[in-house]
Design a protein around this motif. Structure first.
Motif, mmCIF file in Angstrom:
data_model
loop_
_atom_site.group_PDB
_atom_site.id
_atom_site.type_symbol
_atom_site.label_atom_id
_atom_site.label_comp_id
_atom_site.label_asym_id
_atom_site.label_seq_id
_atom_site.Cartn_x
_atom_site.Cartn_y
_atom_site.Cartn_z
ATOM 1 N N VAL A 105 13.619 9.013 -11.203
ATOM 2 C CA VAL A 105 13.412 10.118 -10.165
ATOM 3 C C VAL A 105 12.242 10.993 -10.315
ATOM 4 C CG1 VAL A 105 14.561 12.082 -8.912
ATOM 5 C CG2 VAL A 105 15.867 10.158 -9.609
ATOM 6 N N SER A 106 11.880 11.143 -11.543
ATOM 7 C CA SER A 106 10.834 11.877 -11.863
ATOM 8 C C SER A 106 9.560 11.228 -11.428
ATOM 9 C CB SER A 106 10.775 12.406 -13.196
ATOM 10 O OG SER A 106 9.429 13.056 -13.297
ATOM 11 N N ARG A 107 9.534 9.853 -11.957
ATOM 12 C CA ARG A 107 8.109 9.135 -11.469
ATOM 13 C C ARG A 107 8.018 9.047 -10.047
ATOM 14 N NH1 ARG A 107 6.911 4.691 -16.066
ATOM 15 N NH2 ARG A 107 5.554 4.019 -14.230
ATOM 16 N N LEU A 116 5.304 13.771 -4.079
ATOM 17 C CA LEU A 116 4.823 15.227 -3.988
ATOM 18 C C LEU A 116 3.273 15.478 -4.467
ATOM 19 C CD1 LEU A 116 8.208 16.863 -5.226
ATOM 20 C CD2 LEU A 116 7.352 16.439 -2.980
ATOM 21 N N ALA A 117 2.695 14.478 -4.984
ATOM 22 C CA ALA A 117 1.319 14.714 -5.562
ATOM 23 C C ALA A 117 0.420 15.176 -4.337
ATOM 24 C CB ALA A 117 0.697 13.293 -6.083
ATOM 25 N N SER A 118 0.306 14.823 -3.382
ATOM 26 C CA SER A 118 -0.699 15.316 -2.283
ATOM 27 C C SER A 118 -0.397 16.708 -1.467
ATOM 28 C CB SER A 118 -0.594 14.192 -1.105
ATOM 29 O OG SER A 118 0.668 14.083 -0.512
ATOM 30 N N SER A 119 1.125 17.312 -1.852
ATOM 31 C CA SER A 119 1.537 18.471 -1.131
ATOM 32 C C SER A 119 1.459 19.552 -2.009
ATOM 33 C CB SER A 119 2.552 18.118 -0.493
ATOM 34 O OG SER A 119 3.844 17.828 -1.317
ATOM 35 N N GLU A 156 0.927 21.446 -6.475
ATOM 36 C CA GLU A 156 0.442 21.350 -7.755
ATOM 37 C C GLU A 156 1.671 21.010 -8.825
ATOM 38 O OE1 GLU A 156 -1.190 23.913 -11.613
ATOM 39 O OE2 GLU A 156 -1.226 24.907 -9.462
ATOM 40 N N LEU A 157 1.824 19.819 -9.280
ATOM 41 C CA LEU A 157 2.776 19.291 -10.091
ATOM 42 C C LEU A 157 2.691 19.815 -11.499
ATOM 43 C CD1 LEU A 157 3.632 15.945 -8.505
ATOM 44 C CD2 LEU A 157 4.539 18.272 -7.714
ATOM 45 N N LEU A 158 3.828 20.400 -11.993
ATOM 46 C CA LEU A 158 3.702 20.962 -13.483
ATOM 47 C C LEU A 158 4.812 20.004 -14.002
ATOM 48 C CD1 LEU A 158 3.790 24.708 -12.888
ATOM 49 C CD2 LEU A 158 1.716 23.288 -13.474
ATOM 50 N N VAL A 159 4.479 18.829 -14.475
ATOM 51 C CA VAL A 159 5.463 17.900 -14.964
ATOM 52 C C VAL A 159 5.870 18.047 -16.590
ATOM 53 C CG1 VAL A 159 6.492 15.353 -15.060
ATOM 54 C CG2 VAL A 159 4.988 16.193 -13.066
ATOM 55 N N LEU A 160 6.876 18.307 -16.822
ATOM 56 C CA LEU A 160 7.207 18.789 -18.407
ATOM 57 C C LEU A 160 8.205 17.551 -18.971
ATOM 58 C CD1 LEU A 160 7.438 22.430 -18.540
ATOM 59 C CD2 LEU A 160 5.593 21.241 -18.855
ATOM 60 N N GLY A 161 7.726 16.697 -19.958
ATOM 61 C CA GLY A 161 8.610 15.538 -20.272
ATOM 62 C C GLY A 161 9.293 16.394 -21.618
ATOM 63 N N GLN A 162 10.002 15.729 -22.501
ATOM 64 C CA GLN A 162 10.852 16.111 -23.577
ATOM 65 C C GLN A 162 10.085 16.722 -24.476
ATOM 66 O OE1 GLN A 162 13.486 13.388 -25.479
ATOM 67 N NE2 GLN A 162 14.429 14.874 -26.397
ATOM 68 N N GLU A 163 8.953 16.343 -24.687
ATOM 69 C CA GLU A 163 7.854 16.831 -25.669
ATOM 70 C C GLU A 163 7.493 18.380 -25.484
ATOM 71 O OE1 GLU A 163 6.365 14.257 -23.452
ATOM 72 O OE2 GLU A 163 7.778 13.107 -24.271
ATOM 73 N N GLN A 164 7.380 18.466 -24.096
ATOM 74 C CA GLN A 164 6.776 19.711 -23.702
ATOM 75 C C GLN A 164 8.113 20.794 -23.414
ATOM 76 O OE1 GLN A 164 5.857 17.117 -21.609
ATOM 77 N NE2 GLN A 164 3.939 16.755 -22.853
ATOM 78 N N ALA A 174 13.393 10.621 -3.929
ATOM 79 C CA ALA A 174 12.061 11.544 -3.957
ATOM 80 C C ALA A 174 11.814 11.803 -2.326
ATOM 81 C CB ALA A 174 11.033 10.407 -4.637
ATOM 82 N N GLN A 175 11.718 10.611 -1.658
ATOM 83 C CA GLN A 175 11.488 10.828 -0.367
ATOM 84 C C GLN A 175 12.347 11.925 0.606
ATOM 85 O OE1 GLN A 175 11.448 6.945 1.217
ATOM 86 N NE2 GLN A 175 10.001 6.268 -0.381
ATOM 87 N N ALA A 176 13.683 11.997 0.170
ATOM 88 C CA ALA A 176 14.498 12.886 0.779
ATOM 89 C C ALA A 176 14.134 14.334 0.104
ATOM 90 C CB ALA A 176 15.978 12.497 0.555
ATOM 91 N N THR A 177 13.984 14.307 -1.051
ATOM 92 C CA THR A 177 13.621 15.762 -1.422
ATOM 93 C C THR A 177 12.322 16.233 -1.006
ATOM 94 O OG1 THR A 177 14.647 14.845 -3.697
ATOM 95 C CG2 THR A 177 13.223 16.852 -3.823
ATOM 96 N N ALA A 178 11.364 15.502 -0.934
ATOM 97 C CA ALA A 178 10.037 16.000 -0.188
ATOM 98 C C ALA A 178 10.324 16.606 1.042
ATOM 99 C CB ALA A 178 9.082 14.664 -0.200
ATOM 100 N N LYS A 179 11.246 15.704 1.920
ATOM 101 C CA LYS A 179 11.497 16.190 3.333
ATOM 102 C C LYS A 179 12.102 17.514 3.111
ATOM 103 C CE LYS A 179 11.767 11.700 5.536
ATOM 104 N NZ LYS A 179 12.574 10.514 6.178
ATOM 105 N N LEU A 180 13.249 17.706 2.342
ATOM 106 C CA LEU A 180 13.895 18.828 2.114
ATOM 107 C C LEU A 180 12.848 20.130 1.792
ATOM 108 C CD1 LEU A 180 16.895 17.760 -0.135
ATOM 109 C CD2 LEU A 180 17.185 18.666 2.180
#
Length: 289
Positions: free
Chosen positions: A12-14, A20-23, A25-33, A189-195
């Protein structure tokens, strides 16, 4: 707008990162962060980043493995969502969190709606339900989106496993008495973007818990048949499929026989129309890998 997304490499994250990349600023934190099992780190990271929206796309999703490591499953799936909800409430920003059909026991004879009684069968479902309850206890602006049978062209999932096994074996036995709806991560992801779009435009629906899955229904065997049909269209070798009951394929965690989710409330309250599961499968297979 800054959106904090927990989880970097999950299915889902990918797809969220693409949608959402074009709309924003994404702060994407994996397990390392951001280790969701580390309570203090969760608060610290959110306070430092001060996002405008938090999306919790990370989870302990190994259903069978959760049976042997319940403490880790509850740390990630239950305690962490509550802490994220607290952090979101302190910043007065919304939280979007993904949950699962596994909060139900599958005994209902028709699709589950949001008001139905929960009764998870195993540790995974129990931990995800506890996460829902932790978020609701905090209150604030939140969306809990229950989905089912998630797959994509990345990670570990039924689609990729079937594509491989169907080409490796002469016969493949697949469970046929568990009914639900496969849900492409891209659909989520597409539904989330619409929400998010509705919220930013000042026309959000009510906050709360909603069902979000592919429309229609099938069994795991039916899903496998659809995958096999696409392999044959490509001229690839394909195993014979044999339908079996769940009892013939025992697993450490019991699965619900009915995973169907009634998603009409999401359409009614937020005007989100979800695609048929088979149409979404074709869209997934046609998307860049």
């Amino acid at each position: 707008m800054k959106i904090l997304i927990t989880g970097r490499h999950g299915q889902v994250s990918r797809e969220l990162q693409l949608a959402l990349a074009s709309s924003a600023e994404l702060l994407v934190l994996g397990q390392e962060q951001l280790d969701l099992a580390d309570s203090a780190n969760i608060r610290k990271q959110v306070e430092a980043l001060r996002p405008d929206l938090i999306i919790n796309a990370a989870a302990h999703t190994a259903v069978d493995q959760a049976e042997s490591e319940p403490e880790l499953a509850f740390a990630i799936n239950a305690r962490a969502p509550g802490l994220l909800a607290e952090a979101a409430a302190q910043l007065a920003v919304p939280l979007i969190h993904y949950s699962t059909d596994y909060v139900f026991d599958g005994s209902k004879g028709e699709p589950y709606n949001e008001a139905d009684q929960t009764a998870p069968l195993g540790v995974y479902g129990q931990s995800k339900l506890a996460g829902e309850e932790a978020i609701c206890a905090v209150g604030g602006q939140h969306l809990i989106l229950r989905t089912s049978w998630v797959y994509s062209l990345h990670g570990k999932n039924f689609l990729l496993t079937m594509q491989r096994l169907l080409q490796e074996r002469e016969e493949l036995r697949v469970v046929a008495d568990q009914i639900g709806a496969p849900t492409w991560a891209g659909t989520i992801a597409q539904a989330t973007a619409k929400l998010i779009e509705h919220w930013r435009a000042g026309r959000p629906g009510p906050w709360g818990t909603y069902h979000l899955s592919g429309q229609g229904e099938t069994s795991w065997f039916g899903f496998a048949e659809a995958i096999a049909a696409q392999l044959r269209l490509q001229g690839k070798p394909c195993a014979r499929l044999a339908a079996i009951p769940s009892s013939a394929y025992p697993t450490p965690a019991q699965r619900p026989l009915n995973s169907r989710l009634d998603c009409s409330r999401l359409q009614r309250d937020w005007n989100i129309r979800l695609p048929d599961w088979h149409a979404a499968l074709l869209e997934c297979l046609a998307s860049p890998s």
